[in-house]
Design a protein around this motif. Sequence first.
Motif, PDB file in Angstrom:
ATOM      1  N   GLU A 262       0.834  -1.207   0.000  1.00  0.00           N
ATOM      2  CA  GLU A 262       0.000   0.000   0.000  1.00  0.00           C
ATOM      3  C   GLU A 262       0.865   1.253   0.000  1.00  0.00           C
ATOM      4  OE1 GLU A 262      -2.933   2.371   3.112  1.00  0.00           O
ATOM      5  OE2 GLU A 262      -2.705   0.196   3.297  1.00  0.00           O
ATOM      6  N   HIS A 263       1.886   1.284   0.839  1.00  0.00           N
ATOM      7  CA  HIS A 263       2.770   2.451   0.877  1.00  0.00           C
ATOM      8  C   HIS A 263       3.631   2.548  -0.379  1.00  0.00           C
ATOM      9  CE1 HIS A 263       1.660   2.659   5.136  1.00  0.00           C
ATOM     10  NE2 HIS A 263       2.197   3.860   5.152  1.00  0.00           N
ATOM     11  N   ALA A 264       4.060   1.418  -0.906  1.00  0.00           N
ATOM     12  CA  ALA A 264       4.894   1.437  -2.113  1.00  0.00           C
ATOM     13  C   ALA A 264       4.152   2.068  -3.277  1.00  0.00           C
ATOM     14  CB  ALA A 264       5.344   0.021  -2.469  1.00  0.00           C
TER      15      ALA A 264
ATOM     16  N   ALA B 257       7.591   1.199  -5.634  1.00  0.00           N
ATOM     17  CA  ALA B 257       7.572  -0.258  -5.717  1.00  0.00           C
ATOM     18  C   ALA B 257       8.795  -0.820  -6.447  1.00  0.00           C
ATOM     19  CB  ALA B 257       6.278  -0.742  -6.377  1.00  0.00           C
ATOM     20  N   PRO B 258       9.232  -0.244  -7.578  1.00  0.00           N
ATOM     21  CA  PRO B 258      10.400  -0.832  -8.267  1.00  0.00           C
ATOM     22  C   PRO B 258      11.668  -0.770  -7.419  1.00  0.00           C
ATOM     23  CG  PRO B 258       9.187   0.645  -9.735  1.00  0.00           C
ATOM     24  CD  PRO B 258       8.646   0.870  -8.362  1.00  0.00           C
ATOM     25  N   GLU B 259      11.877   0.361  -6.767  1.00  0.00           N
ATOM     26  CA  GLU B 259      13.098   0.540  -5.992  1.00  0.00           C
ATOM     27  C   GLU B 259      13.099  -0.330  -4.740  1.00  0.00           C
ATOM     28  OE1 GLU B 259      12.759   3.160  -9.000  1.00  0.00           O
ATOM     29  OE2 GLU B 259      11.287   3.088  -7.356  1.00  0.00           O
ATOM     30  N   LEU B 260      11.962  -0.420  -4.063  1.00  0.00           N
ATOM     31  CA  LEU B 260      11.903  -1.246  -2.864  1.00  0.00           C
ATOM     32  C   LEU B 260      12.088  -2.713  -3.213  1.00  0.00           C
ATOM     33  CD1 LEU B 260      11.552  -1.603   0.133  1.00  0.00           C
ATOM     34  CD2 LEU B 260       9.065  -1.642  -0.215  1.00  0.00           C
ATOM     35  N   ARG B 261      11.445  -3.159  -4.279  1.00  0.00           N
ATOM     36  CA  ARG B 261      11.607  -4.567  -4.661  1.00  0.00           C
ATOM     37  C   ARG B 261      13.072  -4.863  -5.006  1.00  0.00           C
ATOM     38  NH1 ARG B 261      11.795  -8.289  -8.703  1.00  0.00           N
ATOM     39  NH2 ARG B 261      10.762 -10.257  -8.135  1.00  0.00           N
TER      40      ARG B 261
ATOM     41  N   VAL C 199      15.312  -7.706  -3.057  1.00  0.00           N
ATOM     42  CA  VAL C 199      15.899  -8.806  -3.829  1.00  0.00           C
ATOM     43  C   VAL C 199      17.423  -8.774  -3.746  1.00  0.00           C
ATOM     44  CG1 VAL C 199      16.186  -9.736  -6.158  1.00  0.00           C
ATOM     45  CG2 VAL C 199      13.920  -9.020  -5.373  1.00  0.00           C
ATOM     46  N   ARG C 200      17.997  -7.584  -3.865  1.00  0.00           N
ATOM     47  CA  ARG C 200      19.459  -7.460  -3.801  1.00  0.00           C
ATOM     48  C   ARG C 200      19.979  -7.895  -2.431  1.00  0.00           C
ATOM     49  NH1 ARG C 200      23.628  -4.039  -5.665  1.00  0.00           N
ATOM     50  NH2 ARG C 200      25.550  -5.037  -4.954  1.00  0.00           N
ATOM     51  N   THR C 201      19.297  -7.489  -1.374  1.00  0.00           N
ATOM     52  CA  THR C 201      19.725  -7.865  -0.032  1.00  0.00           C
ATOM     53  C   THR C 201      19.641  -9.375   0.157  1.00  0.00           C
ATOM     54  OG1 THR C 201      18.920  -5.733   0.818  1.00  0.00           O
ATOM     55  CG2 THR C 201      19.317  -7.482   2.430  1.00  0.00           C
ATOM     56  N   ASP C 202      18.567  -9.975  -0.331  1.00  0.00           N
ATOM     57  CA  ASP C 202      18.346 -11.410  -0.167  1.00  0.00           C
ATOM     58  C   ASP C 202      19.428 -12.234  -0.858  1.00  0.00           C
ATOM     59  OD1 ASP C 202      16.741 -13.593   0.817  1.00  0.00           O
ATOM     60  OD2 ASP C 202      15.989 -13.889  -1.229  1.00  0.00           O
ATOM     61  N   GLU C 203      20.103 -11.661  -1.840  1.00  0.00           N
ATOM     62  CA  GLU C 203      21.189 -12.369  -2.511  1.00  0.00           C
ATOM     63  C   GLU C 203      22.384 -12.570  -1.577  1.00  0.00           C
ATOM     64  OE1 GLU C 203      21.980  -9.882  -5.837  1.00  0.00           O
ATOM     65  OE2 GLU C 203      20.272 -10.603  -7.029  1.00  0.00           O
ATOM     66  N   TRP C 204      22.514 -11.702  -0.566  1.00  0.00           N
ATOM     67  CA  TRP C 204      23.675 -11.749   0.327  1.00  0.00           C
ATOM     68  C   TRP C 204      23.323 -12.302   1.702  1.00  0.00           C
ATOM     69  CZ3 TRP C 204      28.420 -11.006  -1.561  1.00  0.00           C
ATOM     70  CH2 TRP C 204      28.538 -10.364  -2.798  1.00  0.00           C
ATOM     71  N   VAL C 205      22.205 -11.838   2.239  1.00  0.00           N
ATOM     72  CA  VAL C 205      21.729 -12.312   3.545  1.00  0.00           C
ATOM     73  C   VAL C 205      20.240 -12.604   3.400  1.00  0.00           C
ATOM     74  CG1 VAL C 205      21.381 -11.764   5.979  1.00  0.00           C
ATOM     75  CG2 VAL C 205      23.449 -10.959   4.804  1.00  0.00           C
ATOM     76  N   SER C 206      19.844 -13.818   3.686  1.00  0.00           N
ATOM     77  CA  SER C 206      18.470 -14.232   3.421  1.00  0.00           C
ATOM     78  C   SER C 206      17.473 -13.415   4.238  1.00  0.00           C
ATOM     79  CB  SER C 206      18.289 -15.718   3.757  1.00  0.00           C
ATOM     80  OG  SER C 206      19.076 -16.512   2.908  1.00  0.00           O
ATOM     81  N   VAL C 207      16.443 -12.920   3.554  1.00  0.00           N
ATOM     82  CA  VAL C 207      15.335 -12.275   4.242  1.00  0.00           C
ATOM     83  C   VAL C 207      14.300 -13.348   4.590  1.00  0.00           C
ATOM     84  CG1 VAL C 207      15.735 -10.087   3.056  1.00  0.00           C
ATOM     85  CG2 VAL C 207      14.113 -11.729   2.078  1.00  0.00           C
TER      86      VAL C 207
ATOM     87  N   THR D 249       6.482 -10.617   0.054  1.00  0.00           N
ATOM     88  CA  THR D 249       6.277  -9.185  -0.203  1.00  0.00           C
ATOM     89  C   THR D 249       6.978  -8.758  -1.491  1.00  0.00           C
ATOM     90  OG1 THR D 249       6.084  -8.735   2.168  1.00  0.00           O
ATOM     91  CG2 THR D 249       6.608  -6.868   0.741  1.00  0.00           C
ATOM     92  N   ALA D 250       8.189  -9.267  -1.706  1.00  0.00           N
ATOM     93  CA  ALA D 250       8.901  -8.953  -2.950  1.00  0.00           C
ATOM     94  C   ALA D 250       8.130  -9.466  -4.164  1.00  0.00           C
ATOM     95  CB  ALA D 250      10.301  -9.552  -2.916  1.00  0.00           C
ATOM     96  N   ASP D 251       7.540 -10.667  -4.043  1.00  0.00           N
ATOM     97  CA  ASP D 251       6.724 -11.205  -5.139  1.00  0.00           C
ATOM     98  C   ASP D 251       5.497 -10.320  -5.388  1.00  0.00           C
ATOM     99  OD1 ASP D 251       8.458 -13.317  -5.470  1.00  0.00           O
ATOM    100  OD2 ASP D 251       7.285 -14.711  -4.241  1.00  0.00           O
ATOM    101  N   ALA D 252       4.873  -9.866  -4.307  1.00  0.00           N
ATOM    102  CA  ALA D 252       3.686  -9.016  -4.449  1.00  0.00           C
ATOM    103  C   ALA D 252       4.038  -7.651  -5.037  1.00  0.00           C
ATOM    104  CB  ALA D 252       3.012  -8.837  -3.088  1.00  0.00           C
ATOM    105  N   LEU D 253       5.269  -7.210  -4.845  1.00  0.00           N
ATOM    106  CA  LEU D 253       5.701  -5.914  -5.380  1.00  0.00           C
ATOM    107  C   LEU D 253       5.971  -5.976  -6.882  1.00  0.00           C
ATOM    108  CD1 LEU D 253       8.139  -4.749  -2.560  1.00  0.00           C
ATOM    109  CD2 LEU D 253       6.046  -3.555  -3.268  1.00  0.00           C
ATOM    110  N   ARG D 254       6.178  -7.170  -7.431  1.00  0.00           N
ATOM    111  CA  ARG D 254       6.561  -7.295  -8.840  1.00  0.00           C
ATOM    112  C   ARG D 254       5.545  -6.645  -9.783  1.00  0.00           C
ATOM    113  NH1 ARG D 254       9.884 -11.243 -11.118  1.00  0.00           N
ATOM    114  NH2 ARG D 254       9.561 -12.561  -9.267  1.00  0.00           N
ATOM    115  N   PRO D 255       4.251  -6.997  -9.737  1.00  0.00           N
ATOM    116  CA  PRO D 255       3.300  -6.347 -10.657  1.00  0.00           C
ATOM    117  C   PRO D 255       3.120  -4.859 -10.349  1.00  0.00           C
ATOM    118  CG  PRO D 255       2.128  -7.746  -9.094  1.00  0.00           C
ATOM    119  CD  PRO D 255       3.576  -8.043  -8.930  1.00  0.00           C
ATOM    120  N   LEU D 256       3.246  -4.483  -9.083  1.00  0.00           N
ATOM    121  CA  LEU D 256       3.140  -3.068  -8.727  1.00  0.00           C
ATOM    122  C   LEU D 256       4.314  -2.280  -9.304  1.00  0.00           C
ATOM    123  CD1 LEU D 256       2.103  -3.444  -4.969  1.00  0.00           C
ATOM    124  CD2 LEU D 256       0.629  -3.301  -6.982  1.00  0.00           C
TER     125      LEU D 256
END
Length: 348
Positions: free
Chosen positions: A231-233, A239-243, A247-255, A262-269
Motif C-alpha cells: 500500500e505504501h509502495a 515499488a520498483p526501488e523497494l523490490r 531482492v538485492r539484499t536477499d542475494e547476500w543475507v536471506s530475508v 512481499t517482494a513477489d507481491a511488489l513485482r506487478p506493482l
Amino acid sequence: MIFMIDLDVVDRLLGAPPDLPTWRVADMANRKGILATWLSSAVARGLELNEAEGAYLRRWEQRVETLHATGAELAGRYGATVLKGPCIARHYPRGLLRQSGDVDLFAPNQDVLWSCVRDLVDRWGAVPQAVSILEGLDEPHVGVAMKWPATEPHLDKPMGADVTTFTFAGDLRGVPVRVAPVEQDDLCGLFAVAEERFQRKFRIKDLLDLLVLAEALEQRLGDDLTEVICEHAVRLALAPELRQLVVRTDEWVSVSERWRRTADALRPLARREKDMRRPGRQGVHRLSFGFPLDERPGAASRVDVHRRAGSSLVTTPVGTCLLTERLVVNEDELTDALEHARSLTTTS
C-alpha cells in the motif's frame, strides 16, 4: 526488542569468507565505505583495536552522536522532522554503529527550513553548498545542503545537513515529489532508503538498513506486512526501488519468507509504476541548482527568483545563487551572474 541479526552481518554483506584475515575484511569494508560500521561489529565480537583504529572509530561515533543531537534539537525547536538517521539506527543491534554522512530534515514550510539553516550557520558556522529549487504548478519546493568542518577537518569528510520542504524528491523525470513524511518512523526509513536508488546504486549500508528495518517491521506488522508495504509502495511510487532493494539484499543475507512474499507481491506493482513514469506525469517538478554567489541575505524566510536572459538568480535568506540546470558553470556565466547579483543589490 530481541534482534536476530548477528554481528557478523557486515562480513556477510561484504562477501567475506569466515576464515579471511581481519585486515583483509577491513580493506573490503573500507573500499565499500563502511569501515567504521565493520570496526564496531568487530569490537563487539572481541577484536582489540590499536590506538589509531580506536581513534578512527571514536571520531565516527562522535560524528553520529553530534548529527543525531543536532537533528533532534532542530526538530524540537522549529518543528522539522528528522528522516532516516536515528530512526534507522535505533533498530541496529547493540554495538553496531550506523554511519551517517549528514542529518536529513523535512521542513513543512520555508519558515521552518530557513530557521534550521540559520541555526546551523550560528551553531556550527555551516555554509550552504547548494540551494535546490523544485518548480511545479504550486509554490516552489526548496532544498538546502549545508556543510561544516568535521573534528579532523583534513582527514574526515565534512559534517552536513540536508533541509528540504519535501520528503522524497523522486527522480525529477517520471517520479513525482512527495511532501508529507510517512507517519511511522520504520516505514519512513524503509522508503527513504529505497528512494536513494534515484541518486545512486544501492550500497552495503542500504542493504544493512533494509535488514534491520525488515526485521523491525515484521515484528510490528506480522501477517499484515505485505499488505501495508505494498500500500505504501504504491502511494509513494517506490515499488520498483523497494523490490530491487529487497531482492538485492536477499542475494547476500536471506530475508524472511514474509519478505520474499512481499517482494513477489511488489513485482506487478513495480511494472505498473514503471509504466506510469512518463514525461508530464502530475507532480513532477523541474529542478534548478542554486550555485552560491554571495552571502547577502534576501527576504527573511523565502526564496525569490529573478529571471532574465543570460542568468537567472535566486535570492535567499543566506545569500544569492545562480540558478542552473547543469552542475558545471563556465567562467562567462559566472561573471554575468555576479554582475546580475550586484545589480539586484543596488536596485533593492
